[in-house]
Design a protein around this motif. Structure first.
Motif, short mmCIF file in Angstrom:
data_model
loop_
_atom_site.label_atom_id
_atom_site.label_comp_id
_atom_site.label_asym_id
_atom_site.label_seq_id
_atom_site.Cartn_x
_atom_site.Cartn_y
_atom_site.Cartn_z
N GLU A 170 -19.27 -21.91 -26.09
CA GLU A 170 -18.82 -23.14 -26.74
C GLU A 170 -18.68 -23.04 -28.26
N GLN A 171 -18.74 -21.87 -28.80
CA GLN A 171 -18.55 -21.70 -30.23
C GLN A 171 -17.09 -21.38 -30.52
N PRO A 172 -16.54 -21.88 -31.63
CA PRO A 172 -15.16 -21.53 -31.98
C PRO A 172 -15.07 -20.05 -32.33
N LEU A 173 -13.94 -19.46 -31.99
CA LEU A 173 -13.71 -18.05 -32.32
C LEU A 173 -13.34 -17.92 -33.79
N ARG A 174 -13.79 -16.83 -34.39
CA ARG A 174 -13.35 -16.42 -35.71
C ARG A 174 -13.40 -14.90 -35.71
N LEU A 175 -12.22 -14.30 -35.61
CA LEU A 175 -12.11 -12.85 -35.50
C LEU A 175 -11.24 -12.29 -36.61
N ILE A 176 -11.57 -11.06 -37.01
CA ILE A 176 -10.78 -10.35 -38.01
C ILE A 176 -10.38 -9.01 -37.41
N ALA A 177 -9.14 -8.60 -37.63
CA ALA A 177 -8.67 -7.29 -37.18
C ALA A 177 -8.06 -6.55 -38.36
N GLN A 178 -8.48 -5.30 -38.52
CA GLN A 178 -7.92 -4.47 -39.58
C GLN A 178 -7.44 -3.13 -39.04
N ASP A 179 -7.37 -3.03 -37.71
CA ASP A 179 -6.82 -1.83 -37.08
C ASP A 179 -6.20 -2.23 -35.74
N GLY A 180 -5.53 -1.29 -35.12
CA GLY A 180 -4.86 -1.57 -33.85
C GLY A 180 -5.80 -2.00 -32.75
N GLU A 181 -7.00 -1.44 -32.72
CA GLU A 181 -7.97 -1.78 -31.69
C GLU A 181 -8.41 -3.24 -31.83
N GLY A 182 -8.68 -3.67 -33.05
CA GLY A 182 -9.07 -5.06 -33.29
C GLY A 182 -7.92 -6.01 -32.97
N LEU A 183 -6.69 -5.61 -33.32
CA LEU A 183 -5.53 -6.44 -33.02
C LEU A 183 -5.34 -6.59 -31.52
#
Length: 158
Positions: A11-24
């Protein structure tokens, strides 16, 4: 100290960061079948920022919803790409302001020295290409979840 568990984020809002292809790829998975009005994408040239306000299906709670009989949900999320040098689109009529677009996938083709091409693949053959100086992507839920209007899990025809 222990690793974070999937259940810890309930139930927590998502907050994600991607700085490479795997994260994306993680962000792309969470955004599969997100929908957005064509008017909810913008490029701020001075800040080299491209942003989309999407209504994403909450894939991370699909299994729990199926097991408990809970209804499926969507949530409004902000997807931001930094360091954008150029934006191109294919098979999208920007003048049709009532158009709703559906995001199927996001990919990254790396170039030289951290540059690359991000491609947002849309249903119906449309695409948005972002030439980036470096991959810097943020996905953040900005509203509380709401019941998915269809009440169903998105499906793709064969």
């Amino acid at each position: 100290m222990s690793d974070a568990r999937f259940e810890d984020g309930d139930e927590q809002p998502l907050r994600l960061i991607a700085q490479d292809g795997e994260g994306l790829a993680v962000i792309a998975t969470l955004l599969q079948d997100a929908v957005f009005p064509i008017t909810e994408m913008s490029l701020v040239r001075q800040k080299r920022r491209f942003a989309l306000m999407l209504n994403r299906f909450r894939w991370e709670y699909r299994e729990a919803a199926e097991k408990t009989g809970r209804q499926f949900e969507r949530v409004q999320s902000l997807l931001v790409f930094e360091d954008v040098l150029a934006v191109r689109s294919q098979h999208i009529d920007r003048t049709a302001t009532d158009t709703i677009l559906s995001l199927l996938d996001i990919s990254f083709l790396p170039g030289e020295d951290g540059t690359g091409l991000v491609t947002l693949v849309l249903a119906g053959g449309g695409a948005i290409g972002l030439q980036v100086e470096a991959l810097d992507v943020t996905l953040r839920d900005v509203t509380r979840p709401y019941l998915a209007p269809s009440g169903k899990v998105p499906e793709h025809g064969a």
